[in-house]
Structure formats: C-alpha cells, structure tokens
Design a protein around this motif. Structure first.
Motif, PDB file in Angstrom:
ATOM      1  N   SER A 237       0.864  -1.184   0.000  1.00 43.01           N
ATOM      2  CA  SER A 237       0.000   0.000   0.000  1.00 43.01           C
ATOM      3  C   SER A 237       0.904   1.238   0.000  1.00 43.01           C
ATOM      4  CB  SER A 237      -0.889   0.019   1.240  1.00 43.01           C
ATOM      5  OG  SER A 237      -0.083   0.289   2.377  1.00 43.01           O
ATOM      6  N   ARG A 238       0.284   2.375  -0.196  1.00 37.25           N
ATOM      7  CA  ARG A 238       1.067   3.616  -0.232  1.00 37.25           C
ATOM      8  C   ARG A 238       1.692   3.935   1.128  1.00 37.25           C
ATOM      9  NH1 ARG A 238      -0.722   9.365  -2.884  1.00 37.25           N
ATOM     10  NH2 ARG A 238       0.721  10.658  -1.745  1.00 37.25           N
ATOM     11  N   ALA A 239       1.018   3.492   2.196  1.00 36.32           N
ATOM     12  CA  ALA A 239       1.587   3.736   3.526  1.00 36.32           C
ATOM     13  C   ALA A 239       2.999   3.147   3.599  1.00 36.32           C
ATOM     14  CB  ALA A 239       0.684   3.118   4.595  1.00 36.32           C
ATOM     15  N   HIS A 250       6.442  -0.946  -6.095  1.00 32.89           N
ATOM     16  CA  HIS A 250       5.625  -1.959  -5.409  1.00 32.89           C
ATOM     17  C   HIS A 250       4.231  -1.430  -5.068  1.00 32.89           C
ATOM     18  CE1 HIS A 250       8.844  -4.967  -4.639  1.00 32.89           C
ATOM     19  NE2 HIS A 250       9.621  -3.910  -4.769  1.00 32.89           N
ATOM     20  N   GLN A 251       4.025  -0.129  -5.216  1.00 32.28           N
ATOM     21  CA  GLN A 251       2.754   0.465  -4.747  1.00 32.28           C
ATOM     22  C   GLN A 251       1.598   0.175  -5.694  1.00 32.28           C
ATOM     23  OE1 GLN A 251       2.821   4.607  -3.527  1.00 32.28           O
ATOM     24  NE2 GLN A 251       0.763   4.834  -4.371  1.00 32.28           N
ATOM     25  N   ILE A 252       0.507  -0.315  -5.109  1.00 32.48           N
ATOM     26  CA  ILE A 252      -0.697  -0.627  -5.880  1.00 32.48           C
ATOM     27  C   ILE A 252      -1.784   0.379  -5.509  1.00 32.48           C
ATOM     28  CG2 ILE A 252      -2.532  -2.374  -6.065  1.00 32.48           C
ATOM     29  CD1 ILE A 252      -0.082  -4.392  -5.608  1.00 32.48           C
ATOM     30  N   GLY A 253      -2.434   0.919  -6.535  1.00 29.73           N
ATOM     31  CA  GLY A 253      -3.523   1.855  -6.252  1.00 29.73           C
ATOM     32  C   GLY A 253      -3.551   3.009  -7.218  1.00 29.73           C
ATOM     33  N   SER A 254      -4.349   4.007  -6.862  1.00 31.35           N
ATOM     34  CA  SER A 254      -4.611   5.103  -7.800  1.00 31.35           C
ATOM     35  C   SER A 254      -3.360   5.889  -8.152  1.00 31.35           C
ATOM     36  CB  SER A 254      -5.679   6.041  -7.242  1.00 31.35           C
ATOM     37  OG  SER A 254      -5.239   6.594  -6.028  1.00 31.35           O
ATOM     38  N   SER A 255      -2.410   5.990  -7.230  1.00 28.78           N
ATOM     39  CA  SER A 255      -1.165   6.683  -7.585  1.00 28.78           C
ATOM     40  C   SER A 255      -0.015   5.687  -7.705  1.00 28.78           C
ATOM     41  CB  SER A 255      -0.850   7.787  -6.571  1.00 28.78           C
ATOM     42  OG  SER A 255      -0.901   7.284  -5.254  1.00 28.78           O
ATOM     43  N   GLY A 256      -0.362   4.423  -7.838  1.00 28.98           N
ATOM     44  CA  GLY A 256       0.626   3.375  -8.090  1.00 28.98           C
ATOM     45  C   GLY A 256       0.208   2.603  -9.326  1.00 28.98           C
ATOM     46  N   VAL A 257       0.449   1.298  -9.288  1.00 30.37           N
ATOM     47  CA  VAL A 257       0.120   0.478 -10.458  1.00 30.37           C
ATOM     48  C   VAL A 257      -1.265  -0.181 -10.278  1.00 30.37           C
ATOM     49  CG1 VAL A 257       1.322  -1.575  -9.575  1.00 30.37           C
ATOM     50  CG2 VAL A 257       1.131  -1.264 -12.009  1.00 30.37           C
ATOM     51  N   GLY A 271      -7.825  -1.095   3.189  1.00 28.10           N
ATOM     52  CA  GLY A 271      -8.765  -1.130   2.057  1.00 28.10           C
ATOM     53  C   GLY A 271      -9.298   0.237   1.701  1.00 28.10           C
ATOM     54  N   ALA A 272      -8.435   1.253   1.814  1.00 30.02           N
ATOM     55  CA  ALA A 272      -8.832   2.606   1.377  1.00 30.02           C
ATOM     56  C   ALA A 272      -9.131   2.563  -0.118  1.00 30.02           C
ATOM     57  CB  ALA A 272      -7.691   3.589   1.662  1.00 30.02           C
ATOM     58  N   ILE A 273     -10.060   3.429  -0.547  1.00 27.49           N
ATOM     59  CA  ILE A 273     -10.501   3.426  -1.946  1.00 27.49           C
ATOM     60  C   ILE A 273      -9.325   3.555  -2.909  1.00 27.49           C
ATOM     61  CG2 ILE A 273     -11.131   5.904  -1.822  1.00 27.49           C
ATOM     62  CD1 ILE A 273     -12.764   3.292  -4.104  1.00 27.49           C
ATOM     63  N   VAL A 305      -9.926 -12.643   9.873  1.00 24.76           N
ATOM     64  CA  VAL A 305      -9.760 -11.657  10.940  1.00 24.76           C
ATOM     65  C   VAL A 305      -8.734 -12.221  11.912  1.00 24.76           C
ATOM     66  CG1 VAL A 305     -10.891 -10.350  12.781  1.00 24.76           C
ATOM     67  CG2 VAL A 305     -12.155 -10.898  10.679  1.00 24.76           C
ATOM     68  N   GLY A 306      -7.571 -11.579  11.959  1.00 25.88           N
ATOM     69  CA  GLY A 306      -6.531 -12.086  12.844  1.00 25.88           C
ATOM     70  C   GLY A 306      -5.228 -11.357  12.634  1.00 25.88           C
ATOM     71  N   ASP A 307      -4.243 -11.755  13.435  1.00 23.25           N
ATOM     72  CA  ASP A 307      -2.920 -11.132  13.373  1.00 23.25           C
ATOM     73  C   ASP A 307      -2.150 -11.712  12.187  1.00 23.25           C
ATOM     74  OD1 ASP A 307      -0.344 -10.249  13.747  1.00 23.25           O
ATOM     75  OD2 ASP A 307      -0.308 -10.668  15.903  1.00 23.25           O
TER      76      ASP A 307
HETATM   77  C1  LIG Z   1      -4.363  11.281  -3.753  1.00 25.21           C
HETATM   78  C2  LIG Z   1      -4.129  10.017  -2.986  1.00 25.21           C
HETATM   79  C3  LIG Z   1      -3.610   8.929  -3.657  1.00 25.21           C
HETATM   80  C4  LIG Z   1      -3.387   7.732  -2.973  1.00 25.21           C
HETATM   81  N1  LIG Z   1      -2.897   6.660  -3.654  1.00 25.21           N
HETATM   82  C5  LIG Z   1      -2.764   5.486  -3.011  1.00 25.21           C
HETATM   83  C6  LIG Z   1      -2.321   4.325  -3.715  1.00 25.21           C
HETATM   84  O1  LIG Z   1      -1.988   4.355  -4.901  1.00 25.21           O
HETATM   85  N2  LIG Z   1      -2.235   3.169  -3.019  1.00 25.21           N
HETATM   86  C7  LIG Z   1      -2.539   3.068  -1.701  1.00 25.21           C
HETATM   87  O2  LIG Z   1      -2.431   1.975  -1.123  1.00 25.21           O
HETATM   88  N3  LIG Z   1      -2.957   4.152  -1.002  1.00 25.21           N
HETATM   89  C8  LIG Z   1      -3.055   5.355  -1.620  1.00 25.21           C
HETATM   90  N4  LIG Z   1      -3.443   6.443  -0.923  1.00 25.21           N
HETATM   91  C9  LIG Z   1      -3.492   6.349   0.549  1.00 25.21           C
HETATM   92  C10 LIG Z   1      -4.757   5.701   1.077  1.00 25.21           C
HETATM   93  O3  LIG Z   1      -5.756   6.685   1.258  1.00 25.21           O
HETATM   94  C11 LIG Z   1      -4.482   5.027   2.449  1.00 25.21           C
HETATM   95  O4  LIG Z   1      -3.934   5.996   3.329  1.00 25.21           O
HETATM   96  C12 LIG Z   1      -3.497   3.867   2.366  1.00 25.21           C
HETATM   97  O5  LIG Z   1      -3.918   2.951   1.368  1.00 25.21           O
HETATM   98  C13 LIG Z   1      -3.468   3.162   3.716  1.00 25.21           C
HETATM   99  O6  LIG Z   1      -2.524   2.135   3.679  1.00 25.21           O
HETATM  100  P1  LIG Z   1      -2.697   0.881   4.629  1.00 25.21           P
HETATM  101  O7  LIG Z   1      -3.993   0.198   4.360  1.00 25.21           O
HETATM  102  O8  LIG Z   1      -1.447   0.086   4.524  1.00 25.21           O
HETATM  103  O9  LIG Z   1      -2.668   1.552   6.080  1.00 25.21           O
HETATM  104  P2  LIG Z   1      -3.830   1.758   7.137  1.00 25.21           P
HETATM  105  O10 LIG Z   1      -5.012   2.411   6.541  1.00 25.21           O
HETATM  106  O11 LIG Z   1      -3.189   2.404   8.306  1.00 25.21           O
HETATM  107  O12 LIG Z   1      -4.268   0.270   7.491  1.00 25.21           O
HETATM  108  C14 LIG Z   1      -3.454  -0.621   8.209  1.00 25.21           C
HETATM  109  C15 LIG Z   1      -4.327  -1.839   8.517  1.00 25.21           C
HETATM  110  O13 LIG Z   1      -3.517  -2.840   9.110  1.00 25.21           O
HETATM  111  C16 LIG Z   1      -4.308  -3.519  10.070  1.00 25.21           C
HETATM  112  N5  LIG Z   1      -3.378  -4.161  10.995  1.00 25.21           N
HETATM  113  C17 LIG Z   1      -2.533  -3.565  11.891  1.00 25.21           C
HETATM  114  N6  LIG Z   1      -1.777  -4.506  12.496  1.00 25.21           N
HETATM  115  C18 LIG Z   1      -2.160  -5.709  12.000  1.00 25.21           C
HETATM  116  C19 LIG Z   1      -1.747  -7.043  12.240  1.00 25.21           C
HETATM  117  N7  LIG Z   1      -0.757  -7.341  13.101  1.00 25.21           N
HETATM  118  N8  LIG Z   1      -2.363  -8.032  11.554  1.00 25.21           N
HETATM  119  C20 LIG Z   1      -3.367  -7.763  10.674  1.00 25.21           C
HETATM  120  N9  LIG Z   1      -3.794  -6.507  10.408  1.00 25.21           N
HETATM  121  C21 LIG Z   1      -3.188  -5.495  11.058  1.00 25.21           C
HETATM  122  C22 LIG Z   1      -5.169  -2.437  10.688  1.00 25.21           C
HETATM  123  O14 LIG Z   1      -6.337  -2.996  11.266  1.00 25.21           O
HETATM  124  C23 LIG Z   1      -5.477  -1.555   9.468  1.00 25.21           C
HETATM  125  O15 LIG Z   1      -6.686  -1.928   8.852  1.00 25.21           O
HETATM  126  C24 LIG Z   1      -3.671   7.645  -1.584  1.00 25.21           C
HETATM  127  C25 LIG Z   1      -4.198   8.752  -0.936  1.00 25.21           C
HETATM  128  C26 LIG Z   1      -4.426   9.922  -1.611  1.00 25.21           C
HETATM  129  C27 LIG Z   1      -5.003  11.084  -0.882  1.00 25.21           C
END
Ligand SMILES: Cc1cc2nc3c(=O)[nH]c(=O)nc-3n(C[C@H](O)[C@H](O)[C@H](O)COP(=O)(O)OP(=O)(O)OC[C@H]3O[C@@H](n4cnc5c(N)ncnc54)[C@H](O)[C@@H]3O)c2cc1C
Length: 324
Positions: A237-239, A250-257, A271-273, A305-307
């Motif tokens: 993810s982008r994070a 490696h980034q998948i999504g709207s600003s990735g692949v 699962g952000a949009i 649902v789990g770690d």
């Molecule tokens: C213009 C714009 C473009 C963007 N483009 C992209 C893009 O291309 N790709 C992208 O991915 N995002 C993109 N984003 C960012 C997006 O909005 C989210 O912020 C991002 O996807 C969040 O990444 P994440 O799910 O890894 O992190 P988080 O939203 O922080 O989610 C982390 C998750 O991990 C879970 N978790 C934590 N610890 C554990 C554990 N031990 N076991 C199991 N689960 C656990 C939590 O419950 C949580 O659901 C963009 C945002 C903007 C504004």
C-alpha cells in the motif's frame, strides 16, 4: 472507403510491448471497416515489423534511424508527424504509456487537433469518435466525443483492450526518416534500472501485499516469504512506500500500479478506496486484517480476521508443503 487507423507500436529490448497488440485489437474493434496501419520507429527492427504484420496490422510502416534506437520525444514527434502527413490516417492511436504520455500531446499540438487521453474504448465512424475513459478512480465512465476531426487522436490505457487475437497477412514497407539528428532538441542519454530491478506488477499472476499493519520494514520478510512460496510478487500500500519501506514500483492503487492477478493477498491493509481501485479486479482476493470492520473485507472473497504475523507464516508453511 475503409477507415484508416494508424497505431504506434512500442518495443523495448528487441521485443514488441503488449500495448502494441492491444492497440491493434482496439483499432480493429473501433471501426467495422478498419484498415490498420502500424507505425514502427527504431533501428534494426525489421523482425518486429514482420510480427506486427502477422498479428493485426494490415500494413506496417517502418522508419529506421540511429536517432530512433532509443525513445526520444523530439525524434518520435518528428517521425510520427511525418508519417501522419504521408499516410493521412482517419485516426491515430497511441498507448497511454510513459512514452505515449510524452509524445501524444506533442503530436496533437503539432496537428492542432484534440487528444482524448487514457481511453478504455473507442468507436470511430464518419470522421467522429466516441471514447470511454475511466474517471474518479474507476467509479465513473467518462464519455468523450471527438467530432469532425482528422486525424482523430486518442491514447489507450494499458491493459484496457484485449489484444488482437487473429492472424493477418499484412505488408511491410519502409519510409525514409525525415529528421535531421543535428537539429533534435532532446536526445537519449541512458536508461537506469529502478531499485526493484524492473518489477512490473501489472503482469504478475499472484501478488501478496503488505500494508502499514506490517509495522516495520524488516518485518516485510514475512510477506515476501509468502509471495515467494506462492511464486508471486510483493506488492504494497502507499503507507508502505511513503514510509520508504519499499520502492514506489511496489505500490498498488490510484497513484501506483493497477493490477489484476489471479490471486491477491492483502495483509495488514485497511482497504482505502485509493488502494482498492488498483486491485479490485483481481481474480481472487484474500484479506488478512485484525480489524473485523476493515473495508478491505468488503471486496474480499475470503477474509481472515486475525494477526497477520500468525496467519501469514502458517499460509507460507502450507504453500511450501503443498509444493513439496
Ligand atoms: C491522492 C491520494 C492517492 C493515494 N494513492 C494510493 C495508492 O496508490 N495506493 C494506496 O495503497 N494508497 C493510496 N493512498 C493512501 C490511502 O488513502 C491510504 O492511506 C493507504 O492505502 C493506507 O494504507 P494501509 O492500508 O497500509 O494503512 P492503514 O489504513 O493504516 O491500514 C493498516 C491496517 O492494518 C491492520 N493491521 C494492523 N496490524 C495488524 C496485524 N498485526 N495483523 C493484521 N492486520 C493489522 C489495521 O487494522 C489496518 O486496517 C492515496 C491517498 C491519496 C489522498
């Protein structure tokens, strides 16, 4: 009279890129009476011309010059405009690829015609075109009409159109290059491989992705091991890429692949949009998240649902045993 559609073939390292065959396929679908001409620019590319003539082109026009050995916006713009001037096509289709983003607007500006960019579909009739392009992260389809233009110009999204799947017996001819290498304003210098060694997730059939939930860069090994055990690639993810844990490739999504593997495993991704839009067309989606309300479960075929540090190693073990 047939509708003459010129497509720009793309190639690298001596092989045609998939977008070339997708453009050939879309050109045939765009008009019932399409006469499809492939323009091939390069140096020492005659074998590729023969392949295009067999796989969708009614005619292949080859322009060869040492100045076309590698992509350069100036050299390509010059020769595409020259080919359009001599061939007078009804429409020109170019890939919505890094080279296409660069050269297509230059060509359209040179001709003073509009450009429909990033199209998924195009239908051409009577000097006009109806184009469909994705908007707002794929939630809407944006319809663009180009009326009464010659040539109609559009760029087509990579992976949006099915490649030509028949056989053709096209002809190949050569056009002399018209560019003067001494007058080019830009030239090719070098190609640098990215840190991830040319990773192309859009072609992967299995992807295992890690998100912020992985917690730290060194812990990504857990995700990488499952990807290896399944013969897949590592996504993120982008994070993860914003934090510098993995390169941007490696980034998948709207600003990735955008990817559509047979199997996508999302680990610790909410699962952000912006992420979902880049992977929702995967064949089978497995999501692992400790939060039962995580939005990723809304599109998953199987949700766990789990770690992830308990689930993922167990899956890796199973995958290795099944392989063994
Ligand atoms: C213009 C714009 C473009 C963007 N483009 C992209 C893009 O291309 N790709 C992208 O991915 N995002 C993109 N984003 C960012 C997006 O909005 C989210 O912020 C991002 O996807 C969040 O990444 P994440 O799910 O890894 O992190 P988080 O939203 O922080 O989610 C982390 C998750 O991990 C879970 N978790 C934590 N610890 C554990 C554990 N031990 N076991 C199991 N689960 C656990 C939590 O419950 C949580 O659901 C963009 C945002 C903007 C504004």
């Amino acid at each position: 009279m047939a509708t003459k559609i010129l497509i720009l073939a793309e190639h690298s390292s001596g092989a045609l890129k998939d977008i070339s065959f997708e453009l050939l396929g879309e050109a045939h679908r765009a008009s019932a009476d399409a006469h499809v001409v492939a323009l091939l620019l390069g140096n020492g590319v005659s074998e590729l011309a023969a392949e295009l003539a067999k796989k969708g082109a009614s005619e292949v026009i080859v322009v060869e010059s040492p100045a076309l050995e590698n992509y350069s916006s100036d050299a390509y713009r010059h020769e595409i405009l020259a080919a359009i001037a001599s061939e007078d096509p009804d429409a020109v289709l170019i890939g919505n690829t890094p080279n296409g983003w660069d050269v297509a607007p230059l060509v359209a500006a040179g001709l003073m015609v509009p450009l429909a960019s990033g199209c998924a579909r195009i239908a051409i009739a009577d000097g006009s075109a109806k184009c469909a392009r994705k908007a707002f992260n794929g939630k809407f389809v944006h319809h663009v009409e180009i009326v009464d233009q010659r040539p109609i110009m559009a760029t087509m999204d990579k992976g949006a159109a099915a490649p030509f799947d028949g056989e053709t017996d096209g002809s190949v001819r050569t056009l002399e290059p018209t560019l003067d290498p001494g007058k080019l304003k830009s030239r090719f210098v070098e190609t640098k491989k990215s840190e991830s060694g040319g990773l192309d997730l859009s072609q992967a059939s299995v992807i295992v992705s890690g998100g912020r939930g992985v917690g730290a860069p060194e812990k990504l090994d857990v995700i990488r091991e499952l990807a290896d055990a399944l013969g897949g690639q590592l996504g993120a993810s982008r994070a993860v890429t914003d934090a510098g844990w993995l390169p941007h490739e490696h980034q998948i999504g709207s600003s990735g692949v955008t990817v559509s593997p047979k199997l996508y495993v999302a680990c610790g991704i909410s699962g952000a949009i912006q992420h979902v839009v880049g992977m929702k067309s995967s064949g089978y989606i497995v999501a692992i998240n400790k939060d039962p309300d995580a939005p990723i479960f809304g599109i998953a075929d199987v949700g766990v649902v789990g770690d992830l540090f308990e689930i993922v190693p167990a899956l890796t073990k199973q995958a290795k045993e099944a392989k063994g």
